[in-house]
Structure formats: C-alpha cells, structure tokens
Design an enzyme around this catalytic site. Structure first.
Site, PDB file in Angstrom:
ATOM      1  N   ALA A 151      22.502  20.984 -23.324  1.00 34.00           N
ATOM      2  CA  ALA A 151      21.049  20.003 -22.833  1.00 34.00           C
ATOM      3  C   ALA A 151      19.881  20.619 -22.197  1.00 34.00           C
ATOM      4  O   ALA A 151      18.856  19.887 -21.859  1.00 34.00           O
ATOM      5  CB  ALA A 151      22.268  19.109 -22.885  1.00 34.00           C
ATOM      6  N   HIS A 207      27.828  28.094 -17.683  1.00 32.09           N
ATOM      7  CA  HIS A 207      26.423  28.293 -18.457  1.00 32.09           C
ATOM      8  C   HIS A 207      26.174  29.322 -18.578  1.00 32.09           C
ATOM      9  O   HIS A 207      25.121  30.370 -18.504  1.00 32.09           O
ATOM     10  CB  HIS A 207      25.032  27.152 -17.945  1.00 32.09           C
ATOM     11  CG  HIS A 207      25.198  25.629 -18.771  1.00 32.09           C
ATOM     12  ND1 HIS A 207      25.734  25.355 -19.870  1.00 32.09           N
ATOM     13  CD2 HIS A 207      25.939  24.972 -17.882  1.00 32.09           C
ATOM     14  CE1 HIS A 207      24.913  24.350 -19.201  1.00 32.09           C
ATOM     15  NE2 HIS A 207      24.968  23.722 -18.105  1.00 32.09           N
ATOM     16  N   ASP A 290      30.487  15.007 -14.514  1.00 31.35           N
ATOM     17  CA  ASP A 290      29.089  15.691 -15.461  1.00 31.35           C
ATOM     18  C   ASP A 290      28.351  14.469 -16.167  1.00 31.35           C
ATOM     19  O   ASP A 290      27.561  14.057 -17.863  1.00 31.35           O
ATOM     20  CB  ASP A 290      29.475  16.374 -16.988  1.00 31.35           C
ATOM     21  CG  ASP A 290      28.298  16.986 -16.879  1.00 31.35           C
ATOM     22  OD1 ASP A 290      27.169  17.141 -16.158  1.00 31.35           O
ATOM     23  OD2 ASP A 290      28.465  17.872 -18.373  1.00 31.35           O
TER      24      ASP A 290
END
Length: 412
Positions: A151, A207, A290
């Site tokens: 995101a 990530h 998260d």
C-alpha cells in the site's frame, strides 16, 4: 477502580502470573511503579502490603507491545499531520482496552516534507493513565522495493543513493526513531544497517524481493526483525526460500536470533501458513497488528497515508482493488487467534505479544516480563484471554465492565 499512591506496597493475590516461561500461582508485588521481590519485604522490612487486590483467579501477564501500528480510531499517523499529537494521544488511550501498554507508532512511505513535519511531533514517552507508552517511531519505508510496495505510494520510494546521508535527508530528526524497515537488497554491503545500529535504531527487513543470501547478509550486518513475514516479499520457493528461509538459516552468527512479525488476523496470513511459521521458529514469532485508521471503526472508506482504503468483510484493501492495505485487528484478538490457529500454549501466545517484541528492541530489563525490577506494566486476563484490566506503572488505567477485582486497603 480505587487504588494507591506509587510508594505504597501493593499485593495482587488469588492470581496466576506469567514468569520464567510458565504460568504459576503466585502473588505479584508492586511498589514505586516496579515489580518487586517480596522476600526482602518479609525478612528485612518486616511489613505487610498497604493494599491487597483480589484478582479472582485472573492471569497476570506482561502488557502487550505493538511494534507496528499505523493508527486507529479514525487516526492515521501518516495522514493526520496537523493534529498528530492529539491523534497519538487518542490511539494511545484507545489501545489500553486491548492490553497494549507500549507501542511504536508506524509511518509508511511518505515524502521527506511529510516526515520532517510528523517525526518531530512524535516523542518517546512513558505510559500513563492517559495512554500506552511510546517506545519510538517505526518508519516503514521509503527505502523499500517498488515491486513489493504493497500500500506504499510508489512516487516516494527511495534508494540509498547518497549513503546514510540519504536517510538523514529523508527523515530529518532520528532521535525518536526506534525501528526502520528497509529492503535489504538496497544495502548489499550492510553499511546502512550498521549505521542504524550504531545510532541505537533496530533494523527490520521487508517490502523486499531479497533472496535468502541477501537476507542473511542483512542479519549478519545487524538486522534483527522481519516485517510482517510472508506479506510484501517473495513467496517461498524450494530453490531459494527468500526471507522466509531465515527462520531456519544456518549461516547466521552464533546466538543470532531471528524475530519476525506476524499479523495473526486470519486475513493477512492463512492459518496453515501461521502454523508453519510457529512450528518452524516459535521463539522468534512477534505478533503485530499493522493496524490502520479503521481499527475500531465500522465498514467504509478511510485513509492510510494518502491512499484511500475500503473496509469490507473485516478486511482493509486499497480502494478499488483487492490489495491488502493493513489490518483492523487488535492485539488481544491476535493473541487469541494465534493460540486457536496454531494450538500453541497460552504462554507462547502471551510471550509473542510481550517478551518477544521487547527482545527485538532490547528492552527486556524494563518491559515484556514480570521479572523483579521490571516496570509494573501488566494486564489481567480471564481464562479466554480477554483483557480484564490494564495496568501501567502499577496503576489501573483501564478495566472492563466484567472486572471482578476487589481492592482492600490494609489498616495498620
């Protein structure tokens, strides 16, 4: 709940406490905001408690620590710039009901201008009756992979073009940052990781499209955590297991512990996948929420950073897509779900939300345990692991309507 002054001696009785990796029937003693050893009280001071609290059989566990939380209760730490101080206070207060006594406000990939505005406004602080303590900021990005951005807005993703100076230019002030998530392939020689460690900042990798070898290099350089394992990284492959392979790697320094975050909400990680991680390396499992701004809110459209996010079917996705944007789960739910999905012990579930995150940040002398000398940050739980009361510095800062704790002041 009526209570006592910090200097008074308080005895929690009729309870089971989590200590030394087991739940035992034993009283808990608190004075001057710390958990204390009762033996000197009996044999040296020869005094009794000023206050006794009958816990009616509750479990007492260390307060939960959330290393990755983006916001909640309509607040997004990466979006609500102008009123960030009030937003931090609102979330810090709201998560007390979920047993969280300390947390790391998490900022996703943003522009340097936004970091420079937000970071100076989030300061480390102790927990109080007004809210959970802040251990420091977790900056998740912008030094991440474009291929595994999740995101995170792609236009702000950076590389270490000018070395560590790039970090300083992007974040500005580093004093209140305690953790940073980077893609290890951007730092192949580990120099950036080493510089973070020298400044007292823990490094997490995530990530990322890194191979196992690149992950091992990062951990040898000083990384200690994997950001939300399985999410936003290459999937497991039998010829190169990627970052997942770190859980069983034999190429790390002796005694090097691998910790990894797991979002145990039944959405981000399939129960079978959760079981694989737990059975492979239970000592490194760290529960994180998260959580984003919609935690605690009803279905609808909300923001995470500058991204529109839809909440539907207990799931947060980037508006108009099926890409997960963040969790709306709470830490107490994650603890219960972990136990249900994996069949782990109550001790393992509780330590995954308390001891293990404290170990990641190296703060176990004060947080994450009920050892003598630790901060008196703890929670009372019923047999279903639902939070009954939350204590910070020995003070009851939240209690449920079903709390049956009875306070008795001892008259000399």
């Amino acid at each position: 709940m009526p209570f006592s002054s910090p200097s008074e001696l308080v005895q929690f009785k009729n309870c089971f406490i989590l200590r030394d990796h087991q739940i035992i029937r034993e009283d808990l003693w608190v004075r001057d905001k710390k958990i204390i050893n009762p033996e000197p009280i009996f044999f040296d001071e020869k005094i009794i408690a000023d206050v006794q609290i009958n816990c009616n059989g509750a479990i007492i566990a260390p307060g939960y620590i959330d290393l990755q939380i983006n916001g909640g209760f309509s607040i997004d730490f990466s979006h609500n710039i102008e009123n960030i101080e009030n937003g931090i206070d609102q979330v810090a207060n709201g998560i007390l009901a979920y047993g969280v006594t300390s947390f790391c406000p998490t900022l996703i990939t943003s522009s340097p201008q936004k970091y420079h505005k937000i970071i100076p406004k989030i300061r480390k602080r102790d927990g109080t009756s007004l809210g959970a303590g802040i251990l420091g900021i977790h900056v998740e990005g912008p030094f991440i992979s474009r291929e595994k951005k999740g995101a995170h807005p792609v236009q702000y993703i950076r590389s270490f073009e000018s070395g560590f100076q790039e970090v300083i230019d992007v974040y500005g002030q580093l004093d209140d940052i305690c953790m940073v998530t980077i893609a290890p392939e951007l730092d192949p020689d580990g120099q950036i990781i080493k510089e973070f460690n020298e400044r007292g900042i823990s490094v997490s990798i995530g990530h990322s499209v890194a191979s196992l070898k690149e992950g091992e290099n990062a951990f040898r350089a000083g990384a200690s955590f994997i950001t939300h394992l399985f999410n936003a990284m290459l999937p497991f492959h039998h010829r190169d297991p990627g970052l997942v392979g770190l859980l069983t790697s034999k190429k790390l320094p002796p005694g090097k512990q691998v910790f990894y975050g797991i979002i145990a909400d039944g959405i981000h990680t399939h129960p079978a996948t959760l079981r694989i991680a737990y059975k492979t390396h239970p000592e490194g499992l760290v529960l994180v929420t998260d959580a984003m701004s919609a935690m605690g809110l009803e279905a609808g459209t909300h923001y995470i950073g500058d991204q529109k996010v839809d909440i539907r079917d207990n799931c947060a996705v980037i508006a108009g897509t099926n890409t997960l944007a963040g969790s709306i789960s709470t830490m107490d739910n994650c603890v219960r779900y972990l136990k249900e999905a994996t069949g782990c012990s109550t001790v393992e579930a509780l330590e995954s939300a308390s001891l293990h995150p404290a170990q990641v940040l190296g703060i176990t002398k004060s947080k994450g345990t009920l050892d003598f000398g630790s901060d008196a940050d703890f929670i009372l739980l019923d047999n279903d692991l639902k939070v009954v009361c939350t204590y910070i510095a020995g003070e009851c800062v939240w209690e449920s309507e079903k709390s049956r704790c009875a306070v008795k002041r001892i008259i000399p």
